[in-house]
Design a protein around this motif. Sequence first.
Motif, PDB file in Angstrom:
ATOM      1  N   ALA A  57     -30.318  -5.583 -32.759  1.00  0.00           N
ATOM      2  CA  ALA A  57     -31.198  -6.635 -32.259  1.00  0.00           C
ATOM      3  C   ALA A  57     -30.635  -8.011 -32.627  1.00  0.00           C
ATOM      4  O   ALA A  57     -29.925  -8.148 -33.632  1.00  0.00           O
ATOM      5  CB  ALA A  57     -32.585  -6.467 -32.864  1.00  0.00           C
ATOM      6  N   LEU A  63     -38.325 -11.867 -30.363  1.00  0.00           N
ATOM      7  CA  LEU A  63     -38.046 -10.503 -29.921  1.00  0.00           C
ATOM      8  C   LEU A  63     -39.363  -9.845 -29.539  1.00  0.00           C
ATOM      9  O   LEU A  63     -40.349  -9.948 -30.279  1.00  0.00           O
ATOM     10  CB  LEU A  63     -37.370  -9.707 -31.040  1.00  0.00           C
ATOM     11  N   LEU A  77     -37.575  -3.696 -35.114  1.00  0.00           N
ATOM     12  CA  LEU A  77     -37.075  -5.056 -34.888  1.00  0.00           C
ATOM     13  C   LEU A  77     -37.267  -5.921 -36.122  1.00  0.00           C
ATOM     14  O   LEU A  77     -36.380  -6.688 -36.510  1.00  0.00           O
ATOM     15  CB  LEU A  77     -37.786  -5.682 -33.686  1.00  0.00           C
ATOM     16  N   VAL A  86     -40.869 -11.520 -34.334  1.00  0.00           N
ATOM     17  CA  VAL A  86     -41.137 -10.328 -33.532  1.00  0.00           C
ATOM     18  C   VAL A  86     -42.564 -10.396 -33.004  1.00  0.00           C
ATOM     19  O   VAL A  86     -43.507 -10.635 -33.756  1.00  0.00           O
ATOM     20  CB  VAL A  86     -40.950  -9.047 -34.370  1.00  0.00           C
TER      21      VAL A  86
END
Length: 203
Positions: A57, A63, A77, A86
Amino acid sequence: MPQEHYFSSKPADRAALRTVPVRLAGRDVEVQTAGGVFSPDHVDLGTRVLLDEVPDAPSIGHLLDLGAGWGPIALTLGLESPEATVWAVDVNERALDLVRRNAQRLHLENVNAVDPSDVPDDVRFSVIWSNPPIRIGKAELHALLRHWLPRLEVGATAWLVVQKNLGADSLQRWLADDLGAGWRVDRVSTSKGFRVLTVTRET
């Protein structure tokens, strides 16, 4: 006691929580799950196929885990990219509550478990990883992807895992036709009855 609906939106009470050992981001951890969310007893096969296929990642940026469930993708993640932000997005409040509990258990301060409406409009994503909720129906799924995929940064990629017999190939064709110029849609692998698709924003 009546059986709960498969997707319950009310957060689980403490007595309903169960602790499950799982392997995420190369480490063995324990998470909390409950009935009323997708795959409460383990990391489901599709998600495992996706996590085995995706590259590392991005280390920074925003994300997205779209359709987070109890959080295996979002937690991965968060573990892999502690400096990134995230977003774990789900419409099920029980799922979001579990993601928050699990992020706290794993000391992840960078995971935001939120309703879709709570993601700021100006946020753009460096990557999307998703086991999308195919069973919500084609129209709803298409609307979901039309909303989130255009929020990728230029050059960024969404990684989607879809069961072959639930329409992975037709979804790949639809994505290519619907997104059109400036996008690239590829099938990068097939494993255990699942396709892994990538959707890259080129311009």
